[in-house]
Scaffold this motif. Sequence first.
Motif, PDB file in Angstrom:
ATOM      1  N   UNK A 158       0.909  -1.168   0.004  1.00  0.00           N
ATOM      2  CA  UNK A 158      -0.018  -0.023   0.079  1.00  0.00           C
ATOM      3  C   UNK A 158       0.842   1.326  -0.004  1.00  0.00           C
ATOM      4  N   UNK A 159       0.327   2.371  -0.450  1.00  0.00           N
ATOM      5  CA  UNK A 159       1.080   3.738  -0.440  1.00  0.00           C
ATOM      6  C   UNK A 159       0.183   4.604  -0.805  1.00  0.00           C
ATOM      7  N   UNK A 160       0.502   5.977  -0.209  1.00  0.00           N
ATOM      8  CA  UNK A 160      -0.209   7.154  -0.357  1.00  0.00           C
ATOM      9  C   UNK A 160       0.538   8.385  -0.106  1.00  0.00           C
ATOM     10  N   UNK A 161      -0.319   9.507  -0.041  1.00  0.00           N
ATOM     11  CA  UNK A 161       0.275  10.637   0.048  1.00  0.00           C
ATOM     12  C   UNK A 161       1.319  11.553  -1.024  1.00  0.00           C
ATOM     13  N   UNK A 162       2.072  12.261  -0.700  1.00  0.00           N
ATOM     14  CA  UNK A 162       2.566  13.120  -1.662  1.00  0.00           C
ATOM     15  C   UNK A 162       1.839  13.956  -2.615  1.00  0.00           C
ATOM     16  N   UNK A 163       2.615  14.490  -3.412  1.00  0.00           N
ATOM     17  CA  UNK A 163       1.738  15.584  -4.460  1.00  0.00           C
ATOM     18  C   UNK A 163       1.662  14.945  -5.713  1.00  0.00           C
ATOM     19  N   UNK A 164       0.916  15.593  -6.557  1.00  0.00           N
ATOM     20  CA  UNK A 164       0.836  14.916  -7.954  1.00  0.00           C
ATOM     21  C   UNK A 164       1.935  15.664  -8.990  1.00  0.00           C
ATOM     22  N   UNK A 165       2.300  14.599  -9.804  1.00  0.00           N
ATOM     23  CA  UNK A 165       3.594  14.655 -10.693  1.00  0.00           C
ATOM     24  C   UNK A 165       4.864  14.153 -10.130  1.00  0.00           C
ATOM     25  N   UNK A 166       4.804  13.396  -8.907  1.00  0.00           N
ATOM     26  CA  UNK A 166       5.983  12.816  -8.561  1.00  0.00           C
ATOM     27  C   UNK A 166       5.586  11.303  -8.198  1.00  0.00           C
ATOM     28  N   UNK A 167       6.671  10.368  -8.057  1.00  0.00           N
ATOM     29  CA  UNK A 167       6.447   8.933  -8.420  1.00  0.00           C
ATOM     30  C   UNK A 167       7.132   8.310  -7.079  1.00  0.00           C
ATOM     31  N   UNK A 168       6.448   7.242  -6.941  1.00  0.00           N
ATOM     32  CA  UNK A 168       6.873   6.349  -5.909  1.00  0.00           C
ATOM     33  C   UNK A 168       7.139   4.944  -6.570  1.00  0.00           C
ATOM     34  N   UNK A 169       8.471   4.105  -6.134  1.00  0.00           N
ATOM     35  CA  UNK A 169       8.315   2.651  -6.643  1.00  0.00           C
ATOM     36  C   UNK A 169       9.095   2.026  -5.751  1.00  0.00           C
ATOM     37  N   UNK A 170       9.112   0.446  -5.937  1.00  0.00           N
ATOM     38  CA  UNK A 170       9.915  -0.270  -5.262  1.00  0.00           C
ATOM     39  C   UNK A 170      10.437  -1.662  -5.951  1.00  0.00           C
ATOM     40  N   UNK A 171      11.526  -2.272  -5.531  1.00  0.00           N
ATOM     41  CA  UNK A 171      11.863  -3.272  -6.213  1.00  0.00           C
ATOM     42  C   UNK A 171      12.925  -4.057  -5.507  1.00  0.00           C
ATOM     43  N   UNK A 172      13.715  -5.060  -6.215  1.00  0.00           N
ATOM     44  CA  UNK A 172      14.850  -5.481  -5.370  1.00  0.00           C
ATOM     45  C   UNK A 172      15.951  -5.315  -6.415  1.00  0.00           C
ATOM     46  N   UNK A 173      17.240  -5.181  -5.715  1.00  0.00           N
ATOM     47  CA  UNK A 173      18.344  -5.206  -6.631  1.00  0.00           C
ATOM     48  C   UNK A 173      18.888  -6.511  -6.903  1.00  0.00           C
ATOM     49  N   UNK A 174      19.847  -6.776  -7.832  1.00  0.00           N
ATOM     50  CA  UNK A 174      20.561  -7.994  -8.105  1.00  0.00           C
ATOM     51  C   UNK A 174      20.947  -8.698  -7.131  1.00  0.00           C
ATOM     52  N   UNK A 175      21.579  -7.977  -5.905  1.00  0.00           N
ATOM     53  CA  UNK A 175      22.011  -8.917  -4.691  1.00  0.00           C
ATOM     54  C   UNK A 175      20.926  -8.984  -3.652  1.00  0.00           C
ATOM     55  N   UNK A 176      19.756  -8.857  -4.152  1.00  0.00           N
ATOM     56  CA  UNK A 176      18.647  -9.180  -3.218  1.00  0.00           C
ATOM     57  C   UNK A 176      18.109  -7.992  -2.462  1.00  0.00           C
ATOM     58  N   UNK A 177      18.533  -7.091  -2.203  1.00  0.00           N
ATOM     59  CA  UNK A 177      18.294  -5.994  -1.499  1.00  0.00           C
ATOM     60  C   UNK A 177      17.088  -5.198  -1.639  1.00  0.00           C
ATOM     61  N   UNK A 178      16.364  -4.736  -0.871  1.00  0.00           N
ATOM     62  CA  UNK A 178      14.953  -4.031  -1.287  1.00  0.00           C
ATOM     63  C   UNK A 178      15.596  -2.589  -1.735  1.00  0.00           C
ATOM     64  N   UNK A 179      14.894  -1.992  -2.973  1.00  0.00           N
ATOM     65  CA  UNK A 179      15.148  -0.683  -3.534  1.00  0.00           C
ATOM     66  C   UNK A 179      14.185  -0.073  -3.365  1.00  0.00           C
ATOM     67  N   UNK A 180      14.010   1.248  -2.919  1.00  0.00           N
ATOM     68  CA  UNK A 180      12.769   2.127  -3.023  1.00  0.00           C
ATOM     69  C   UNK A 180      13.168   3.392  -3.846  1.00  0.00           C
ATOM     70  N   UNK A 181      12.422   3.960  -4.940  1.00  0.00           N
ATOM     71  CA  UNK A 181      12.604   5.174  -5.569  1.00  0.00           C
ATOM     72  C   UNK A 181      11.494   6.470  -5.156  1.00  0.00           C
ATOM     73  N   UNK A 182      11.985   7.624  -4.991  1.00  0.00           N
ATOM     74  CA  UNK A 182      11.026   8.567  -4.691  1.00  0.00           C
ATOM     75  C   UNK A 182      11.555   9.727  -5.217  1.00  0.00           C
TER      76      UNK A 182
END
Length: 267
Positions: free
Chosen positions: A130-154
């Motif tokens: 789940x996610x929420x908040x922030x203002x329009x025109x900006x993005x949030x994302x997530x995934x994993x790195x090749x080494x398995x670490x979690x990665x987030x982008x804001x």
Amino acid sequence: MNAVDKQVSRLARTQDPRLADGAGARALLDVITSEPVERRSPLRRRLVVGLVAAAAAVAALLLAPGLLRDGTSYANAAVEVHREGDNWVARIKDPFADHALYADAFQAVGVDLTLELVPVSPTAVGRVVTMGGGDEGHSLGSGTEPDGRLRLEVSVGIKGKVFMRVGRPARPDERYYSATDATIAGESLAGLKLEGRSVAEVLPEITARGVKAVYYRMMISKDGGYSLEPVASPGQDWTVWGAESDQVDRVRLLLTREKLTKSPLRE
């Protein structure tokens, strides 16, 4: 400014990249404290003592739990955040850490983000729950790195409070936060055909994979929906319609007591 103050000032402003981590800071302190000290005037001795104290102060700063570097990156024991283009990219070092450490890291780079990592099944690791908040025109994302670490982008420049709940690997005794089809690739019952078969038929195939089962009866409503009711010991002739990953090496079997003409899981 006396001689000691001048040396302290220069140490405090150092930009030597070798001091960007704890090893560099310790090396600085070792070099200064290992130099032989000649017996000279009291003023000379005070200068040397002052330099050692300054080195210790710089080392303590560089070894602190969180460190902001040039306003474009931050790291603590749980996460490191770097600016990469138009995004803040966070790589999780400890997915089981206190969530406050994640918030501290984002606050350090100017983002008011609350991050909660929750236990999920293998195929859901790194996905936003789940996610929420922030203002329009900006993005949030997530995934994993090749080494398995979690990665987030804001997005850089995002305004307002932001909340993200993201899946992390589960400990063996943790129930998964969200349901995932246990028969899809990457899950414990990948490829196993369950729909329309009896408990007696599927249970040996499930246990052969080293997986345990708990049972939920599907209570069908008039409008075609259903609710789930836990059952300790279903009949061996009850019909299995699906399975959901529940925790490591355990699934929830979704059953009906009666034989239906079609799966209640299908719309």
